[in-house]
Design a protein around this motif. Structure first.
Motif, PDB file in Angstrom:
ATOM      1  N   UNK A 135     -38.367  15.320  31.574  1.00 45.60           N
ATOM      2  CA  UNK A 135     -38.894  14.801  30.307  1.00 45.60           C
ATOM      3  C   UNK A 135     -39.629  13.488  30.492  1.00 45.60           C
ATOM      4  N   UNK A 161     -41.059  27.815  26.425  1.00 41.90           N
ATOM      5  CA  UNK A 161     -41.038  26.345  26.364  1.00 41.90           C
ATOM      6  C   UNK A 161     -41.353  25.751  27.736  1.00 41.90           C
ATOM      7  N   UNK A 209     -48.807  22.113  18.455  1.00 40.12           N
ATOM      8  CA  UNK A 209     -47.791  21.099  18.767  1.00 40.12           C
ATOM      9  C   UNK A 209     -46.734  21.031  17.681  1.00 40.12           C
ATOM     10  N   UNK A 216     -46.632  12.928  18.164  1.00 41.43           N
ATOM     11  CA  UNK A 216     -47.210  14.159  18.703  1.00 41.43           C
ATOM     12  C   UNK A 216     -48.730  14.123  18.598  1.00 41.43           C
ATOM     13  N   UNK A 239     -38.245  17.166  19.486  1.00 41.28           N
ATOM     14  CA  UNK A 239     -37.209  18.010  18.884  1.00 41.28           C
ATOM     15  C   UNK A 239     -35.827  17.560  19.353  1.00 41.28           C
ATOM     16  N   UNK A 261     -44.917  26.067  28.565  1.00 39.88           N
ATOM     17  CA  UNK A 261     -45.729  25.120  27.812  1.00 39.88           C
ATOM     18  C   UNK A 261     -45.667  23.721  28.446  1.00 39.88           C
ATOM     19  N   UNK A 262     -44.509  23.353  28.946  1.00 39.67           N
ATOM     20  CA  UNK A 262     -44.379  22.052  29.611  1.00 39.67           C
ATOM     21  C   UNK A 262     -45.119  22.062  30.953  1.00 39.67           C
ATOM     22  N   UNK A 280     -43.614  18.252  22.084  1.00 42.83           N
ATOM     23  CA  UNK A 280     -42.840  18.833  20.986  1.00 42.83           C
ATOM     24  C   UNK A 280     -41.355  18.945  21.340  1.00 42.83           C
ATOM     25  N   UNK A 281     -41.064  19.196  22.614  1.00 45.66           N
ATOM     26  CA  UNK A 281     -39.674  19.462  23.003  1.00 45.66           C
ATOM     27  C   UNK A 281     -38.851  18.188  23.079  1.00 45.66           C
ATOM     28  N   UNK A 282     -39.465  17.118  23.578  1.00 49.79           N
ATOM     29  CA  UNK A 282     -38.758  15.836  23.579  1.00 49.79           C
ATOM     30  C   UNK A 282     -38.530  15.347  22.158  1.00 49.79           C
ATOM     31  N   UNK A 301     -48.760  21.145  30.733  1.00 50.14           N
ATOM     32  CA  UNK A 301     -49.019  19.694  30.691  1.00 50.14           C
ATOM     33  C   UNK A 301     -49.096  19.124  32.102  1.00 50.14           C
ATOM     34  N   UNK A 348     -33.418  17.751  33.800  1.00 54.64           N
ATOM     35  CA  UNK A 348     -34.186  17.854  32.554  1.00 54.64           C
ATOM     36  C   UNK A 348     -34.613  16.484  32.063  1.00 54.64           C
ATOM     37  N   UNK A 358     -38.742  24.670  17.995  1.00 58.30           N
ATOM     38  CA  UNK A 358     -37.660  24.228  18.879  1.00 58.30           C
ATOM     39  C   UNK A 358     -36.452  23.764  18.069  1.00 58.30           C
ATOM     40  N   UNK A 402     -48.450  13.037  29.860  1.00 57.68           N
ATOM     41  CA  UNK A 402     -49.130  13.465  28.628  1.00 57.68           C
ATOM     42  C   UNK A 402     -50.513  12.846  28.395  1.00 57.68           C
ATOM     43  N   UNK A 403     -50.664  11.509  28.589  1.00 66.12           N
ATOM     44  CA  UNK A 403     -51.990  10.927  28.327  1.00 66.12           C
ATOM     45  C   UNK A 403     -53.089  11.509  29.201  1.00 66.12           C
ATOM     46  N   UNK A 406     -42.911  14.263  32.098  1.00 65.29           N
ATOM     47  CA  UNK A 406     -43.802  14.885  31.115  1.00 65.29           C
ATOM     48  C   UNK A 406     -44.433  13.860  30.179  1.00 65.29           C
ATOM     49  N   UNK A 407     -43.608  12.960  29.661  1.00 64.81           N
ATOM     50  CA  UNK A 407     -44.154  11.992  28.706  1.00 64.81           C
ATOM     51  C   UNK A 407     -45.142  11.048  29.384  1.00 64.81           C
ATOM     52  N   UNK A 412     -44.512  24.074  17.739  1.00 65.45           N
ATOM     53  CA  UNK A 412     -43.493  24.054  18.788  1.00 65.45           C
ATOM     54  C   UNK A 412     -42.384  23.068  18.478  1.00 65.45           C
ATOM     55  N   UNK A 413     -42.733  21.977  17.826  1.00 67.43           N
ATOM     56  CA  UNK A 413     -41.694  21.017  17.408  1.00 67.43           C
ATOM     57  C   UNK A 413     -40.723  21.702  16.447  1.00 67.43           C
TER      58      UNK A 413
END
Lengths: 355, 355
Positions: free
Chosen positions: B72, B164, B305, A338, A349, B167-168, A345-347, B171, B68, B312, B79-80, B75-76, B308-309
């Protein structure tokens, strides 16, 4: 040997040097407790027998599964005789005069024929032995009062655990005939919130300073207080205390009236000189009358019971999860991920929960 | 057809009558999303492609497991390229002029060459379709602005779920090059706390009234606000707004300085007449400069962060427990036992957890 003193000496505060004596006293107590049946415990507690009350509390505080089972049986049997007290939470930073205030107010109550139990929830007791109320010499008069029972904070692995034991101790004290329960806590961590959720009335002790009283006050505490008592309002301090009273009153009026229709009050008092202790008692009585009349008193206790049921469940669920060694290791890795922005955070979790 | 409008029409607010059209539009969108690879999504989003951004958000909001999973992955991969924005939460009761304010401030920002995404967390969307930001006609100018992206609140089975998804979505918007994220919420339930925990700056919109401004203000909200903007400070209202400003300033000064060294500010503004919108922007910029300098900005995002981890995980643990049908039945029985004083919260919890 005085029984009240012997009960107190079971747990020593940090203000006294630790000796092996307290541990062996504990062992002896527990051994003795084993010999008595649940029936004996219950009937003795209902008679108001202090040594039995004290031993039952020791069972409540024990981490031994057998003791806990016995404690639970005693608790459920005592429950029908509990609940007939006024529970008052008292908080304030060290130095504000909590012990002096509790002694003054406790003596005031016993002089009126009341039976007063003094308990404590001490955040530091989840790390080392309890600090507050450990120094019994601070309440010389109350300690020797046969209508008072003083018990230092339980210790435990978590503050929640300490609070749970205190809450169970309240039930035992009530069954033993104590009609006023004073619960002391120091303003650290979540201890105030926990005590707030087990009392009928929550009192904040303050000192007057050089103006700007509200700077440095802990967030949320003003909203929790049913009353603020400015202590040490004597001698040269009296003027400052009056100024502080005005400022606190203004702060309290910023908030909307609570659902119980009680407008939180500010009083000045001197516990040392026993000034206005009667006024504090009057105020608490008028709160109790009001909330018993509008049924908020019962409603609050029911809500608190439900709160503790759910809080206990949720704490246990979390403990089971986070204390799992596999989860522990993976969690610290996910937190690292993180921090360097490698995951959301959701992935994180989701992965942890799937383990 | 304008792309921005088409993106908005995916979800209709309650202010517009529900038509079957929105559901089939959703289906078509999801079908289209299936046809694109994660790679395509990511590269298109990084190019700032609005239809792809919009479709990715639809995947994030989908309850379908496959969607989903894809969301995900996107999203990952995004993220960068995220995190380079200023996230601003805006709250206030209905009627305070949130939409007008967001439009005025949003236009002010895009006029300066900024790219603005407007999102929402709407508590009512966990029950029915989102209400706030659903009425896009309220932001006529911003809707047609190619540097603005407006997305109504996600809907979901719980407010936590709605939050949630928002929040995603932040990003994805950041990866698409939006440098300012405005997140609207209405002051209901926990929605403010949730938005507060996903933004850098939290702004409370208020109206001036006839004095006694703080009566009726929601508990805790003053403590969360980094600034209070008294809106509709125009015409006859200007004098009242100035009085309100003094009162709010006093209330804010009652609290100790936050750990970020920021003293929360009070401003008056008129979103309708575009008065002081520049002052609001100046203030937010000075907050961002201060907190970036003292590193609180990064620290807060890291803390959020982690929050939220854990939130969740804990929400999921609770859901799993309480949604178990056996537990459900037993819980309501134990609550009954509690109410009639047959058990303690702790014994009840123990029995439920042992099931």
């Amino acid at each position: 040997m005085d029984k009240k003193q012997s009960a107190l000496q079971e747990k020593k505060g940090v203000s006294q040097p630790e000796t092996t004596n307290s541990m062996s006293a504990e062992k002896i107590k527990l051994n003795r407790a084993k010999q008595n049946s649940v029936n004996e415990f219950v009937s003795k507690i209902l008679e108001g027998d202090i040594p039995f009350l004290s031993r039952a509390i020791t069972l409540v505080e024990s981490t031994n599964t057998k003791h806990q089972k016995k404690a639970n049986e005693i608790l459920e049997r005592c429950l029908p005789y509990a609940n007939n007290s006024v529970r008052i939470g008292i908080t304030g930073v060290p130095g504000v005069g909590k012990s002096t205030f509790i002694e003054a107010y406790g003596k005031f109550l016993t002089n009126q024929g009341k039976k007063v139990a003094v308990l404590a929830v001490d955040p530091s007791s989840s790390v080392n032995k309890g600090a507050i109320l450990g120094d019994k010499t601070r309440m010389e008069q109350l300690v020797t009062d046969k209508n008072a029972f003083i018990r230092p904070s339980a210790s435990g692995s978590s503050l929640g655990g300490v609070a749970q034991k205190t809450r169970e101790t309240i039930i035992l004290c009530e069954a033993a005939g104590f009609d006023t329960i004073l619960i002391e806590t120091v303003g650290v961590g979540q201890s105030e919130t926990l005590v707030h959720s087990m009392v009928d009335f929550f009192l904040l002790l303050k000192l007057s300073g050089a103006g700007n009283e509200l700077q440095g006050i802990k967030r949320g505490i003003i909203e929790m207080a049913d009353a603020i008592v400015i202590n040490k309002a004597d001698g040269d301090n009296e003027k400052n205390a009056k100024i502080a009273k005005v400022e606190f009153n203004r702060a309290l009026h910023l908030y909307p009236l609570k659902e119980n229709n009680w407008q939180p009050k500010v009083l000045t008092a001197s516990a040392l000189n026993k000034i206005n202790i009667d006024k504090v008692d009057e105020m608490i009585n008028s709160y109790i009358s009001l909330t018993k009349e509008n049924n908020y008193f019962n409603l609050k206790r029911k809500t608190q019971n439900k709160y503790w049921l759910l809080a206990t469940i949720e704490q246990q669920l979390k403990d089971n999860f986070y204390n799992n060694p596999v989860v522990k290791k993976a969690l610290s890795e996910e937190i690292e991920n993180l921090e360097i922005g490698k995951t959301t955070p959701f992935n994180a979790a989701k992965r942890l929960l799937n383990m």
